[in-house]
Write a protein that holds these residues in place. Structure first.
Motif, mmCIF file in Angstrom:
data_model
loop_
_atom_site.group_PDB
_atom_site.id
_atom_site.type_symbol
_atom_site.label_atom_id
_atom_site.label_comp_id
_atom_site.label_asym_id
_atom_site.label_seq_id
_atom_site.Cartn_x
_atom_site.Cartn_y
_atom_site.Cartn_z
ATOM 1 N N CYS A 195 0.843 -1.201 0.000
ATOM 2 C CA CYS A 195 0.000 0.000 0.000
ATOM 3 C C CYS A 195 0.878 1.251 0.000
ATOM 4 C CB CYS A 195 -0.902 -0.008 1.228
ATOM 5 S SG CYS A 195 -2.001 1.397 1.366
ATOM 6 N N VAL A 196 0.604 2.173 -0.929
ATOM 7 C CA VAL A 196 1.461 3.358 -1.057
ATOM 8 C C VAL A 196 0.692 4.681 -1.011
ATOM 9 C CG1 VAL A 196 3.272 2.146 -2.336
ATOM 10 C CG2 VAL A 196 1.373 3.218 -3.594
ATOM 11 N N LEU A 197 -0.593 4.613 -0.681
ATOM 12 C CA LEU A 197 -1.384 5.849 -0.582
ATOM 13 C C LEU A 197 -2.422 5.696 0.508
ATOM 14 C CD1 LEU A 197 -2.581 8.597 -1.563
ATOM 15 C CD2 LEU A 197 -3.922 7.284 -3.237
ATOM 16 N N GLN A 198 -2.516 6.716 1.356
ATOM 17 C CA GLN A 198 -3.597 6.796 2.334
ATOM 18 C C GLN A 198 -4.404 8.057 2.068
ATOM 19 O OE1 GLN A 198 -4.509 7.026 7.164
ATOM 20 N NE2 GLN A 198 -2.403 7.098 6.448
ATOM 21 N N THR A 199 -5.726 7.927 2.092
ATOM 22 C CA THR A 199 -6.597 9.086 1.978
ATOM 23 C C THR A 199 -7.328 9.302 3.296
ATOM 24 O OG1 THR A 199 -8.551 7.884 1.185
ATOM 25 C CG2 THR A 199 -6.948 8.599 -0.467
ATOM 26 N N GLY A 200 -7.713 10.540 3.545
ATOM 27 C CA GLY A 200 -8.440 10.881 4.770
ATOM 28 C C GLY A 200 -8.872 12.330 4.728
ATOM 29 N N GLY A 201 -9.602 12.743 5.729
ATOM 30 C CA GLY A 201 -10.044 14.126 5.806
ATOM 31 C C GLY A 201 -8.903 15.050 6.180
ATOM 32 N N SER A 202 -9.040 16.324 5.828
ATOM 33 C CA SER A 202 -7.963 17.278 6.095
ATOM 34 C C SER A 202 -7.709 17.460 7.592
ATOM 35 C CB SER A 202 -8.272 18.625 5.445
ATOM 36 O OG SER A 202 -9.501 19.150 5.913
ATOM 37 N N ASP A 203 -8.714 17.173 8.432
ATOM 38 C CA ASP A 203 -8.481 17.246 9.872
ATOM 39 C C ASP A 203 -7.597 16.104 10.357
ATOM 40 O OD1 ASP A 203 -10.464 15.363 9.300
ATOM 41 O OD2 ASP A 203 -11.505 15.667 11.199
ATOM 42 N N GLN A 204 -7.349 15.126 9.484
ATOM 43 C CA GLN A 204 -6.490 13.984 9.822
ATOM 44 C C GLN A 204 -5.084 14.121 9.236
ATOM 45 O OE1 GLN A 204 -7.235 10.706 11.363
ATOM 46 N NE2 GLN A 204 -8.718 12.039 12.352
ATOM 47 N N THR A 228 -8.811 15.009 1.769
ATOM 48 C CA THR A 228 -9.977 15.686 1.198
ATOM 49 C C THR A 228 -10.389 16.820 2.135
ATOM 50 O OG1 THR A 228 -11.455 14.136 2.326
ATOM 51 C CG2 THR A 228 -10.797 13.591 0.066
ATOM 52 N N PRO A 229 -11.026 17.860 1.603
ATOM 53 C CA PRO A 229 -11.436 18.963 2.464
ATOM 54 C C PRO A 229 -12.598 18.567 3.359
ATOM 55 C CG PRO A 229 -12.300 19.284 0.264
ATOM 56 C CD PRO A 229 -11.400 18.090 0.187
ATOM 57 N N LEU A 230 -12.739 19.254 4.479
ATOM 58 C CA LEU A 230 -13.922 19.072 5.307
ATOM 59 C C LEU A 230 -15.080 19.782 4.612
ATOM 60 C CD1 LEU A 230 -12.553 19.606 8.920
ATOM 61 C CD2 LEU A 230 -12.882 17.474 7.664
ATOM 62 N N ILE A 231 -16.172 19.082 4.463
ATOM 63 C CA ILE A 231 -17.320 19.643 3.766
ATOM 64 C C ILE A 231 -18.122 20.499 4.746
ATOM 65 C CG2 ILE A 231 -19.328 19.121 2.345
ATOM 66 C CD1 ILE A 231 -16.626 18.175 1.219
ATOM 67 N N THR A 232 -18.435 21.700 4.321
ATOM 68 C CA THR A 232 -19.217 22.602 5.167
ATOM 69 C C THR A 232 -20.425 23.115 4.389
ATOM 70 O OG1 THR A 232 -17.933 24.534 4.485
ATOM 71 C CG2 THR A 232 -17.184 23.354 6.458
ATOM 72 N N LYS A 233 -21.353 23.702 5.111
ATOM 73 C CA LYS A 233 -22.480 24.371 4.470
ATOM 74 C C LYS A 233 -22.008 25.719 3.931
ATOM 75 C CE LYS A 233 -25.747 22.238 7.703
ATOM 76 N NZ LYS A 233 -26.776 22.485 8.751
ATOM 77 N N ALA A 234 -22.877 26.374 3.197
ATOM 78 C CA ALA A 234 -22.514 27.645 2.573
ATOM 79 C C ALA A 234 -22.121 28.697 3.604
ATOM 80 C CB ALA A 234 -23.671 28.164 1.721
ATOM 81 N N ASP A 235 -22.708 28.606 4.806
ATOM 82 C CA ASP A 235 -22.387 29.593 5.846
ATOM 83 C C ASP A 235 -21.176 29.202 6.679
ATOM 84 O OD1 ASP A 235 -23.376 27.508 7.335
ATOM 85 O OD2 ASP A 235 -25.069 28.603 8.185
#
Length: 431
Positions: A195-204, A228-235
């Motif tokens: 395994c040569v790639l790990q994905t996770g949220g930006s807070d990780q 990946t970025p943390l997904i937020t609402k428009a506000d």
């Protein structure tokens, strides 16, 4: 899984970038080369810190599926070991769950992860559990073989660690050790599966790079991490939270109706970006939906597409059809008697459900009890104007009392004022 557009290895990183799914990576140019070449093995981890995954986890699950569709091998790691600890949160120390609870959650979450990956195709996925290699390890082995490669300065500099250390609560050694465990996971998966790639949220991100650094030190190999970025609402507020709490993938915790409504209620400012992140529709389809939002937002075409696709993905086509039928029937565009009890109950709970006991009251009292009229006089005025409906039947007599035979599934009444204001009445058994 619904029909999905399969990316080619050369295009998957461009596609992820277009969808706004790359917040950080260790070396994007080298990662592009790796993803465009021979198939690689990659992983993302999911800790059983609750009995279900939530919609925030879908970002990783669907990102994994996109990379798998491009011809690579995914490992879905369920953290039987790390779930016993939990990664440090900004909000404070986690409650530690007992081993039996975590083991039960591991099975449930493994089943959920399996739903979103392909285990039979030419790039079949695997499920792995980090308890398999962490459980047999002694504390001395852990400290000598793994812990010695971590430097306190770098560990203390991680954002969550630094913030927690400066808080009133502080940070326990248990949670502080989490980044070592996650780094060890990457090393073990590198050794076992290449395994040569790990994905996770930006807070990780700090935990992701713990693994890349450990592999560099121990194996002398450069591997990749992508956040990946943390997904937020428009506000800017947190995505996946409602007034009733977290939106779960388990239908027992969040009903398919509530799940559909969450996506359908996406604000116009967010729906295009949410479709890019979560939908498997083609770029042309997404651009057409974005155009629809811009030119005829009242039609909510993008929201309907998003809600339908996501509910079908998570709960299946039959549940989606039932939810859509219930949504229409509540407002007079369908037969309420054809809606199953659980879907109707969930729909009325979302609309506002009031439980009553005793004999059935008049329609005036029902309007007041349900909150659709503030007073008896307002309720009478609504009836006189032709705006009162019980189970989609217009009521013109203010003294009308529904009969027990009117109760849907022997329990529910749908009360509507005008075309848009709906509430539910639940009559307690034996009343």
């Amino acid at each position: 899984m619904p029909d999905q557009n399969v990316s080619t290895p050369a295009s998957v990183l461009d596609d992820l970038r277009w969808r706004g799914l790359i917040a950080q990576s260790t070396d994007e140019r080298e990662l592009a080369v790796a993803l465009a070449g021979e198939p690689i093995t990659f992983y993302a981890g999911f800790d059983p810190t609750a009995p279900s995954l939530h919609i925030g986890n879908l970002v990783q699950l669907l990102t994994m599926r996109r990379i798998q569709n491009a011809g690579h091998f995914p490992l879905g790691l369920v953290g039987g070991a790390t779930g016993m600890i939990g990664d440090p949160r900004m909000s404070g120390e986690r409650v530690l769950n007992d081993a039996d609870t975590v083991a039960g959650w591991v099975k449930r979450i493994q089943t959920q992860v399996e739903k979103y990956l392909d285990f039979d195709g030419p790039h079949a996925a695997r499920i792995v559990n980090n308890l398999d290699w962490t459980g047999p390890m002694s504390a001395i082995d852990f400290l000598r073989d793994v812990g010695k490669h971590f430097r306190m300065g770098r560990m203390l500099a991680k954002d969550t660690v630094a913030n927690r250390l400066n808080s009133d609560e502080g940070l326990s050694f248990t949670e502080f050790s989490y980044q070592i465990l996650q780094g060890m996971d990457f090393l073990e998966l590198y050794r076992r599966y290449g395994c040569v790639l790990q994905t996770g949220g930006s807070d990780q991100w700090g935990n992701l790079t713990s693994g890349t650094e450990l592999i560099r030190k121990v194996e002398g190999r450069a591997v990749h991490a992508m956040a990946t970025p943390l997904i937020t609402k428009a506000d800017g507020t947190k995505f996946g939270k409602t007034e009733s709490g977290t939106v779960w993938l388990d239908g027992e915790l969040t009903s398919p109706y509530a799940f559909y409504q969450f996506w359908f209620n996406t604000e116009d400012a967010s729906v295009d970006s949410h479709l890019k992140v979560f939908s498997f529709r083609s770029r042309e389809e997404l651009e057409a939906l974005a155009e629809a939002t811009a030119t005829r937002p009242h039609a909510r075409e993008a929201q309907r597409a998003l809600a339908s696709e996501m509910t079908t993905l998570v709960h299946g086509e039959a549940a989606t059809n039932s939810v859509i039928a219930a949504s229409g029937a509540l407002f007079g565009r369908g037969d309420l008697s054809e809606i199953d009890s659980s879907t109707l109950g969930a729909a009325l709970t979302e609309a506002g459900l009031t439980e009553i006991t005793g004999p059935l009251p008049t329609v005036v009292e029902l309007l007041r009890e349900s909150g659709l009229a503030a007073s008896g006089s307002e309720a009478r005025r609504t009836i006189a104007e032709g705006g009162a409906n019980i189970n989609n039947q217009r009521i013109t007599d203010p003294d009308h009392v529904p009969s027990p035979g009117d109760l849907l599934h022997g329990r529910y009444l749908v009360v509507r004022r005008g075309k848009k204001a709906v509430a539910g009445i639940s009559v307690a058994a034996g009343s």
